[in-house]
Design a protein around this motif. Structure first.
Motif, mmCIF file in Angstrom:
data_model
loop_
_atom_site.group_PDB
_atom_site.id
_atom_site.type_symbol
_atom_site.label_atom_id
_atom_site.label_comp_id
_atom_site.label_asym_id
_atom_site.label_seq_id
_atom_site.Cartn_x
_atom_site.Cartn_y
_atom_site.Cartn_z
ATOM 1 N N ALA A 19 -6.190 6.978 7.077
ATOM 2 C CA ALA A 19 -5.798 8.130 7.898
ATOM 3 C C ALA A 19 -4.512 8.760 7.360
ATOM 4 C CB ALA A 19 -5.616 7.710 9.346
ATOM 5 N N MET A 20 -3.566 7.938 6.972
ATOM 6 C CA MET A 20 -2.304 8.463 6.453
ATOM 7 C C MET A 20 -2.500 9.127 5.087
ATOM 8 S SD MET A 20 0.230 5.386 7.768
ATOM 9 C CE MET A 20 1.718 6.072 7.042
ATOM 10 N N GLN A 21 -3.441 8.630 4.310
ATOM 11 C CA GLN A 21 -3.756 9.303 3.040
ATOM 12 C C GLN A 21 -4.288 10.709 3.290
ATOM 13 O OE1 GLN A 21 -6.448 6.372 1.446
ATOM 14 N NE2 GLN A 21 -4.900 5.490 0.078
ATOM 15 N N TYR A 22 -5.152 10.853 4.289
ATOM 16 C CA TYR A 22 -5.660 12.184 4.633
ATOM 17 C C TYR A 22 -4.540 13.082 5.162
ATOM 18 C CZ TYR A 22 -10.654 11.290 4.033
ATOM 19 O OH TYR A 22 -11.897 11.031 3.503
ATOM 20 N N ILE A 23 -3.734 12.529 6.042
ATOM 21 C CA ILE A 23 -2.673 13.346 6.664
ATOM 22 C C ILE A 23 -1.672 13.846 5.622
ATOM 23 C CG2 ILE A 23 -0.668 13.198 8.216
ATOM 24 C CD1 ILE A 23 -2.404 11.270 9.944
ATOM 25 N N ARG A 55 7.868 14.050 12.905
ATOM 26 C CA ARG A 55 7.350 12.764 13.384
ATOM 27 C C ARG A 55 6.295 12.963 14.465
ATOM 28 N NH1 ARG A 55 10.475 9.582 16.431
ATOM 29 N NH2 ARG A 55 10.783 11.432 17.705
ATOM 30 N N ASP A 56 6.562 13.856 15.419
ATOM 31 C CA ASP A 56 5.621 14.075 16.514
ATOM 32 C C ASP A 56 4.309 14.671 16.014
ATOM 33 O OD1 ASP A 56 7.614 13.086 18.104
ATOM 34 O OD2 ASP A 56 8.137 15.010 19.029
ATOM 35 N N GLU A 57 4.381 15.541 15.017
ATOM 36 C CA GLU A 57 3.156 16.099 14.430
ATOM 37 C C GLU A 57 2.355 15.009 13.724
ATOM 38 O OE1 GLU A 57 4.582 20.715 13.515
ATOM 39 O OE2 GLU A 57 5.045 19.096 12.074
ATOM 40 N N PHE A 58 3.048 14.116 13.039
ATOM 41 C CA PHE A 58 2.358 12.994 12.397
ATOM 42 C C PHE A 58 1.649 12.136 13.437
ATOM 43 C CE2 PHE A 58 2.584 8.431 11.475
ATOM 44 C CZ PHE A 58 1.731 8.364 10.391
ATOM 45 N N GLN A 71 0.814 -1.220 0.000
ATOM 46 C CA GLN A 71 0.000 0.000 0.000
ATOM 47 C C GLN A 71 0.847 1.268 0.000
ATOM 48 O OE1 GLN A 71 -3.496 0.173 -0.199
ATOM 49 N NE2 GLN A 71 -3.205 -2.001 -0.715
ATOM 50 N N PHE A 72 2.028 1.206 0.605
ATOM 51 C CA PHE A 72 2.871 2.399 0.702
ATOM 52 C C PHE A 72 3.889 2.495 -0.435
ATOM 53 C CE2 PHE A 72 2.146 1.988 5.533
ATOM 54 C CZ PHE A 72 1.014 2.782 5.461
ATOM 55 N N GLN A 73 3.831 1.561 -1.370
ATOM 56 C CA GLN A 73 4.757 1.588 -2.497
ATOM 57 C C GLN A 73 4.655 2.930 -3.228
ATOM 58 O OE1 GLN A 73 6.790 -1.089 -3.051
ATOM 59 N NE2 GLN A 73 7.873 0.094 -4.582
ATOM 60 N N GLY A 74 5.794 3.588 -3.393
ATOM 61 C CA GLY A 74 5.818 4.849 -4.118
ATOM 62 C C GLY A 74 5.514 6.082 -3.288
ATOM 63 N N TRP A 75 5.155 5.896 -2.008
ATOM 64 C CA TRP A 75 4.905 7.061 -1.153
ATOM 65 C C TRP A 75 6.249 7.716 -0.804
ATOM 66 C CZ3 TRP A 75 0.546 6.926 2.992
ATOM 67 C CH2 TRP A 75 -0.640 6.444 2.424
ATOM 68 N N GLU A 76 6.352 9.008 -0.992
ATOM 69 C CA GLU A 76 7.571 9.730 -0.636
ATOM 70 C C GLU A 76 7.541 10.224 0.801
ATOM 71 O OE1 GLU A 76 7.779 12.848 -3.590
ATOM 72 O OE2 GLU A 76 9.138 11.634 -4.816
ATOM 73 N N LEU A 116 10.046 5.445 8.747
ATOM 74 C CA LEU A 116 10.474 6.796 9.085
ATOM 75 C C LEU A 116 9.557 7.804 8.404
ATOM 76 C CD1 LEU A 116 14.363 6.503 8.598
ATOM 77 C CD2 LEU A 116 12.981 5.906 10.605
ATOM 78 N N ILE A 117 9.252 8.890 9.115
ATOM 79 C CA ILE A 117 8.498 9.990 8.525
ATOM 80 C C ILE A 117 9.479 10.879 7.765
ATOM 81 C CG2 ILE A 117 6.994 11.966 8.981
ATOM 82 C CD1 ILE A 117 5.790 9.159 9.562
ATOM 83 N N ASN A 118 9.255 11.026 6.471
ATOM 84 C CA ASN A 118 10.126 11.840 5.617
ATOM 85 C C ASN A 118 9.663 13.285 5.712
ATOM 86 O OD1 ASN A 118 11.760 12.956 3.670
ATOM 87 N ND2 ASN A 118 11.302 11.425 2.095
ATOM 88 N N THR A 119 10.192 13.976 6.708
ATOM 89 C CA THR A 119 9.709 15.330 7.003
ATOM 90 C C THR A 119 9.917 16.289 5.840
ATOM 91 O OG1 THR A 119 11.826 15.821 8.070
ATOM 92 C CG2 THR A 119 10.058 15.043 9.481
ATOM 93 N N ALA A 120 10.953 16.071 5.065
ATOM 94 C CA ALA A 120 11.226 16.968 3.932
ATOM 95 C C ALA A 120 10.152 16.854 2.861
ATOM 96 C CB ALA A 120 12.595 16.641 3.333
ATOM 97 N N LYS A 121 9.506 15.699 2.758
ATOM 98 C CA LYS A 121 8.502 15.487 1.728
ATOM 99 C C LYS A 121 7.077 15.730 2.203
ATOM 100 C CE LYS A 121 11.177 14.201 -1.705
ATOM 101 N NZ LYS A 121 11.236 14.973 -2.970
ATOM 102 N N CYS A 122 6.833 15.513 3.503
ATOM 103 C CA CYS A 122 5.445 15.633 3.971
ATOM 104 C C CYS A 122 5.184 16.926 4.737
ATOM 105 C CB CYS A 122 5.061 14.441 4.831
ATOM 106 S SG CYS A 122 5.851 14.375 6.453
#
Length: 394
Positions: free
Chosen positions: A386-390, A318-321, A281-286, A308-314
């Motif tokens: 939920a992660m799609q919305y975030i 991490r704590d906000e996520f 499901q996460f394939q290709g998510w940056e 890992l949360i890729n903060t530069a892309k999202c």
């Protein structure tokens, strides 16, 4: 939060990142133990130890009150003390280092592989000194460390190895279960682990003299099991052969563990199925970086799934996520902050931020997503949605 997202979160109960599976058989076994009149260390502990020896193909499996107690006893049984050094990793729960410090020894840290979060075995040899006594790798999240080169180093320098296998019950390295080979392994049966005894742990070993010492150290240094002394055929007389600790598991705990062990393989396979779907499901998510799988043959018991949360892309820390996931009524975990970032280890051993950049990056960006055997596909869909919305992917 949008009205649509708010409605979604209100329509679901809180989904924790881990939920312990307790079967009706486990409950029945505990009740039987309570009614038996024997709830301290006794025949159930012996039965679980024998069952673990059979499952792990280990010559010795000795139950203790926690993996922390097991690691501590293992170090003490190897006479680790002031002036000694123990090589380990900063990417672990703090107990791994605490027990080294409690022995008066120095934890010597090696940075981790960025993709697997496991100790970088290639860096170990440069840190071996005349004071080095033990190497203590951690099988992070259930992924076995590359043990062949690690044990080759241990043999070359005449070092002992204590594998922190708290996450790794049921994991395999090159077709062999962790615990079935090597030197010493310590497993955890905390409620969050793949199998539980409420609280508890197990030391497996391949050294008769070491196992003999552990058997005495875990119960006051007494030379025989308590239940043998109190049974009809036992003797009340005993000797104390060393100043021991009180780390013995109870039959009440072992009663939980017996059914848990019987369900372990099925639970680990369910974890693997869920993890495979996360990867798909996460394939290709940056926005997230998935844990990497090493090239050597292995089976990962997947105690946790920790991208890992890729903060530069999202655009989120991490704590906000994690906070946003909580808004969706979904729990996450933080496994772990790099241990050398804690004040005690900086003050006591001079470690500082910047010493282990890979571990620090992981510690600042890692989060554990929900993963447990009773988790349904609907539960997992909630996590993914939920992660799609975030990440604004819907």
């Amino acid at each position: 939060m949008s009205q649509e997202v708010k409605s979604l979160s209100q329509n679901h109960e809180y989904l924790p990142f881990v939920r312990t599976s307790i079967s009706e058989q486990t409950i029945a076994d505990v009740v039987e133990c309570l009614r038996s009149g024997w709830i301290a260390t006794g025949p159930k502990v012996q039965l679980l130890e024998q069952s673990l020896q059979d499952y792990l193909k280990a010559p010795h499996a000795q139950l203790v009150t926690s993996a922390t107690a097991g690691l501590h006893l293992a170090l003490l049984a190897l006479d680790v003390g002031p002036g000694d050094e123990v090589i380990t990793t900063p990417m672990t729960f703090v107990a791994t280092l605490n027990v080294i410090a409690l022995c008066g020894a120095k934890p010597v840290l090696i940075d981790v592989e960025p993709g697997t979060y496991n100790i970088d075995v290639k860096q170990i040899e440069a840190k071996i000194t005349s004071q080095t006594k033990v190497i203590m790798p951690v099988h992070f999240a259930g992924l076995p460390v590359d043990l062949d080169p690690l044990y080759a180093l241990a043999k070359k320098y005449n070092l002992r190895v204590i594998e922190d296998a708290a996450h790794a019950i049921g994991s395999e390295y090159k077709g062999k279960k962790i615990g079935s080979f090597g030197d010493i392994q310590v497993f955890s049966f905390h409620p969050a682990k793949n199998m539980t005894t409420g609280e508890g742990g197990c030391i497996t070993s391949h050294d008769n003299t070491f196992a003999d010492k552990i058997g005495r150290m875990r119960f006051h240094g007494i030379d025989r099991d308590a239940w043998n002394r109190y049974s009809k055929g036992g003797s009340q007389h005993f000797d104390v052969v060393l100043p021991g600790y009180k780390c013995n598991m109870s039959d009440l705990q072992a009663s939980i563990g017996l059914d848990q062990l019987a369900q372990l393989d099925a639970g680990n396979q369910k974890r693997q199925t869920l993890v495979n779907r996360y990867y798909e499901q996460f394939q290709g998510w940056e926005e997230i970086i998935l844990p990497q799988k090493p090239a050597y043959e292995h089976f990962n018991s997947w105690h946790i799934f920790a991208p890992l949360i890729n903060t530069a892309k999202c655009g989120l820390s991490r704590d906000e996520f994690m906070a946003k996931m909580k808004e969706h009524n979904i729990g996450t975990g933080l496994h772990y902050p790099a241990v050398h970032s804690f004040s005690y280890y900086q003050e006591a051993y001079g470690y500082k931020i910047g010493d282990f950049p890979a571990a620090e990056h992981i510690g600042n960006h890692v989060t554990s997503l929900p993963l447990f055997p009773s988790m349904t596909q609907q539960d997992q869909n909630r996590v993914i949605t939920a992660m799609q919305y975030i990440f604004n992917k819907r």
